[in-house]
Design a protein around this motif. Structure first.
Motif, PDB file in Angstrom:
ATOM      1  N   GLY A   1       0.820  -1.204   0.000  1.00 23.71           N
ATOM      2  CA  GLY A   1       0.000   0.000   0.000  1.00 23.71           C
ATOM      3  C   GLY A   1       0.848   1.245   0.000  1.00 23.71           C
ATOM      4  O   GLY A   1       2.041   1.218   0.302  1.00 23.71           O
ATOM      5  N   ALA A   2       0.211   2.349  -0.340  1.00 28.23           N
ATOM      6  CA  ALA A   2       0.867   3.646  -0.321  1.00 28.23           C
ATOM      7  C   ALA A   2      -0.214   4.709  -0.253  1.00 28.23           C
ATOM      8  O   ALA A   2      -1.351   4.482  -0.690  1.00 28.23           O
ATOM      9  N   GLY A   3       0.141   5.851   0.275  1.00 28.80           N
ATOM     10  CA  GLY A   3      -0.829   6.922   0.351  1.00 28.80           C
ATOM     11  C   GLY A   3      -0.162   8.270   0.562  1.00 28.80           C
ATOM     12  O   GLY A   3       0.967   8.353   1.044  1.00 28.80           O
ATOM     13  N   ALA A   4      -0.876   9.300   0.183  1.00 30.48           N
ATOM     14  CA  ALA A   4      -0.429  10.675   0.367  1.00 30.48           C
ATOM     15  C   ALA A   4      -1.678  11.538   0.514  1.00 30.48           C
ATOM     16  O   ALA A   4      -2.655  11.344  -0.224  1.00 30.48           O
ATOM     17  N   GLU A   5      -1.657  12.466   1.465  1.00 24.36           N
ATOM     18  CA  GLU A   5      -2.817  13.321   1.679  1.00 24.36           C
ATOM     19  C   GLU A   5      -3.157  14.168   0.461  1.00 24.36           C
ATOM     20  O   GLU A   5      -4.296  14.584   0.297  1.00 24.36           O
ATOM     21  N   VAL A   6      -2.172  14.407  -0.408  1.00 23.38           N
ATOM     22  CA  VAL A   6      -2.397  15.261  -1.574  1.00 23.38           C
ATOM     23  C   VAL A   6      -3.072  14.538  -2.729  1.00 23.38           C
ATOM     24  O   VAL A   6      -3.388  15.159  -3.736  1.00 23.38           O
ATOM     25  N   ALA A   7      -3.298  13.209  -2.584  1.00 25.97           N
ATOM     26  CA  ALA A   7      -3.884  12.430  -3.681  1.00 25.97           C
ATOM     27  C   ALA A   7      -5.026  11.558  -3.167  1.00 25.97           C
ATOM     28  O   ALA A   7      -5.014  11.117  -2.019  1.00 25.97           O
ATOM     29  N   GLU A   8      -5.979  11.297  -4.053  1.00 27.42           N
ATOM     30  CA  GLU A   8      -7.078  10.402  -3.697  1.00 27.42           C
ATOM     31  C   GLU A   8      -6.567   9.000  -3.421  1.00 27.42           C
ATOM     32  O   GLU A   8      -7.034   8.335  -2.505  1.00 27.42           O
ATOM     33  N   GLN A   9      -5.606   8.553  -4.228  1.00 31.22           N
ATOM     34  CA  GLN A   9      -5.023   7.227  -4.030  1.00 31.22           C
ATOM     35  C   GLN A   9      -3.676   7.134  -4.728  1.00 31.22           C
ATOM     36  O   GLN A   9      -3.337   7.961  -5.566  1.00 31.22           O
ATOM     37  N   VAL A  10      -2.920   6.117  -4.363  1.00 28.40           N
ATOM     38  CA  VAL A  10      -1.670   5.796  -5.052  1.00 28.40           C
ATOM     39  C   VAL A  10      -1.904   4.462  -5.742  1.00 28.40           C
ATOM     40  O   VAL A  10      -2.342   3.492  -5.120  1.00 28.40           O
ATOM     41  N   VAL A  11      -1.639   4.430  -7.043  1.00 29.65           N
ATOM     42  CA  VAL A  11      -1.906   3.248  -7.851  1.00 29.65           C
ATOM     43  C   VAL A  11      -0.619   2.761  -8.501  1.00 29.65           C
ATOM     44  O   VAL A  11       0.352   3.501  -8.600  1.00 29.65           O
ATOM     45  N   LEU A  12      -0.642   1.517  -8.937  1.00 28.56           N
ATOM     46  CA  LEU A  12       0.463   0.936  -9.697  1.00 28.56           C
ATOM     47  C   LEU A  12       0.149   1.111 -11.169  1.00 28.56           C
ATOM     48  O   LEU A  12      -0.964   0.814 -11.607  1.00 28.56           O
TER      49      LEU A  12
ATOM     50  N   LEU B   1       0.518   9.043  -8.080  1.00 25.27           N
ATOM     51  CA  LEU B   1      -0.411   9.765  -7.221  1.00 25.27           C
ATOM     52  C   LEU B   1      -1.598  10.114  -8.103  1.00 25.27           C
ATOM     53  O   LEU B   1      -1.471  10.907  -9.037  1.00 25.27           O
ATOM     54  N   SER B   2      -2.723   9.506  -7.841  1.00 19.17           N
ATOM     55  CA  SER B   2      -3.893   9.649  -8.703  1.00 19.17           C
ATOM     56  C   SER B   2      -4.915  10.580  -8.063  1.00 19.17           C
ATOM     57  O   SER B   2      -5.210  10.478  -6.873  1.00 19.17           O
ATOM     58  N   GLY B   3      -5.466  11.475  -8.871  1.00 16.45           N
ATOM     59  CA  GLY B   3      -6.471  12.412  -8.386  1.00 16.45           C
ATOM     60  C   GLY B   3      -5.902  13.390  -7.378  1.00 16.45           C
ATOM     61  O   GLY B   3      -6.326  13.426  -6.220  1.00 16.45           O
ATOM     62  N   LEU B   4      -4.946  14.192  -7.816  1.00 11.85           N
ATOM     63  CA  LEU B   4      -4.330  15.156  -6.905  1.00 11.85           C
ATOM     64  C   LEU B   4      -5.387  16.082  -6.308  1.00 11.85           C
ATOM     65  O   LEU B   4      -6.232  16.619  -7.029  1.00 11.85           O
ATOM     66  N   ARG B   5      -5.328  16.277  -5.012  1.00 10.03           N
ATOM     67  CA  ARG B   5      -6.270  17.151  -4.307  1.00 10.03           C
ATOM     68  C   ARG B   5      -5.812  18.594  -4.296  1.00 10.03           C
ATOM     69  O   ARG B   5      -6.582  19.490  -3.961  1.00 10.03           O
ATOM     70  N   GLU B   6      -4.555  18.811  -4.628  1.00 12.74           N
ATOM     71  CA  GLU B   6      -4.008  20.161  -4.672  1.00 12.74           C
ATOM     72  C   GLU B   6      -2.930  20.220  -5.742  1.00 12.74           C
ATOM     73  O   GLU B   6      -2.447  19.198  -6.212  1.00 12.74           O
ATOM     74  N   THR B   7      -2.574  21.421  -6.114  1.00 12.36           N
ATOM     75  CA  THR B   7      -1.539  21.628  -7.118  1.00 12.36           C
ATOM     76  C   THR B   7      -0.173  21.345  -6.508  1.00 12.36           C
ATOM     77  O   THR B   7       0.112  21.769  -5.393  1.00 12.36           O
ATOM     78  N   LEU B   8       0.660  20.602  -7.228  1.00 12.12           N
ATOM     79  CA  LEU B   8       2.026  20.326  -6.803  1.00 12.12           C
ATOM     80  C   LEU B   8       2.978  21.113  -7.687  1.00 12.12           C
ATOM     81  O   LEU B   8       2.894  21.058  -8.906  1.00 12.12           O
TER      82      LEU B   8
END
Length: 183
Positions: free
Chosen positions: A88-99, A132-139
């Motif tokens: 698994g992986a995750g980041a608050e800035v993205a909806e999900q982390v995918v392979l 990082l899929s579906g970014l919640r904010e601009t990077l």
């Protein structure tokens, strides 16, 4: 000036020019270094995370707009004697982390095997990598993002991952208006 002085001056000049030429001959290497992604390293038990980076196309200051996806590139080395797995992986800035495997549809189930003494290279945007899929904010390139990685046996580790550019674009290139020419 005597003949020895002239010869010495010419030799020194040639050596200086050769040194300048070496620097210029080395410029492609410097350019190459600028275009390579500079990531961070981390550790989770016997697993080493190497050169973890979020790839951002374009020059310094380029953006991944909210709603976009961003490639998360890394290498995982298993220095242990037992297999493990990235689960698994995750980041608050993205909806999900995918392979991802290049342009293939994303797989939200992270199951990356990590055999003992082996390396999992998730480094190619055109091949296997995380996203990082579906970014919640601009990077913005030059910033960093906390990303958590979950391993079956080694547990969870959070790495502050830089958003790095992978092409070298002079920032001043776009600041000056282009003069129109007519013929």
């Amino acid at each position: 000036m005597n003949r020895t002085g002239v010869v010495g001056t010419v030799l020194l000049t040639l050596l200086a020019l050769a040194g300048c030429g070496s620097t210029q001959a080395g410029s492609p290497n410097l350019d190459q270094a600028r275009t390579e992604l500079a990531g961070v390293d981390g550790q989770a038990g016997q697993l080493r995370l190497l050169d973890v980076v979020i790839a951002s196309p374009g020059g310094r200051g380029s953006l991944h707009i909210a709603g976009d996806d961003a490639a998360l590139l890394l290498t995982i080395a298993n220095d242990g004697k037992a297999a493990d797995m990235l689960t698994g992986a995750g980041a608050e800035v993205a909806e999900q982390v995918v392979l991802r495997h290049g342009d293939a549809p994303p797989d939200p189930r992270l199951r990356v095997p990590l055999p003992p003494g082996d390396v999992a290279a998730l480094r190619q945007v055109t091949g296997p990598h995380l996203e990082l899929s579906g970014l919640r904010e601009t990077l913005r390139s030059g910033s960093s993002v906390p990303v958590g990685l979950v391993f079956r046996d080694a547990g969870t580790v959070t790495v502050d991952v830089p958003v790095a550019t992978y092409v070298d674009v002079r920032p001043d290139k776009y600041l000056e208006p282009v003069a129109a020419t007519t013929r």
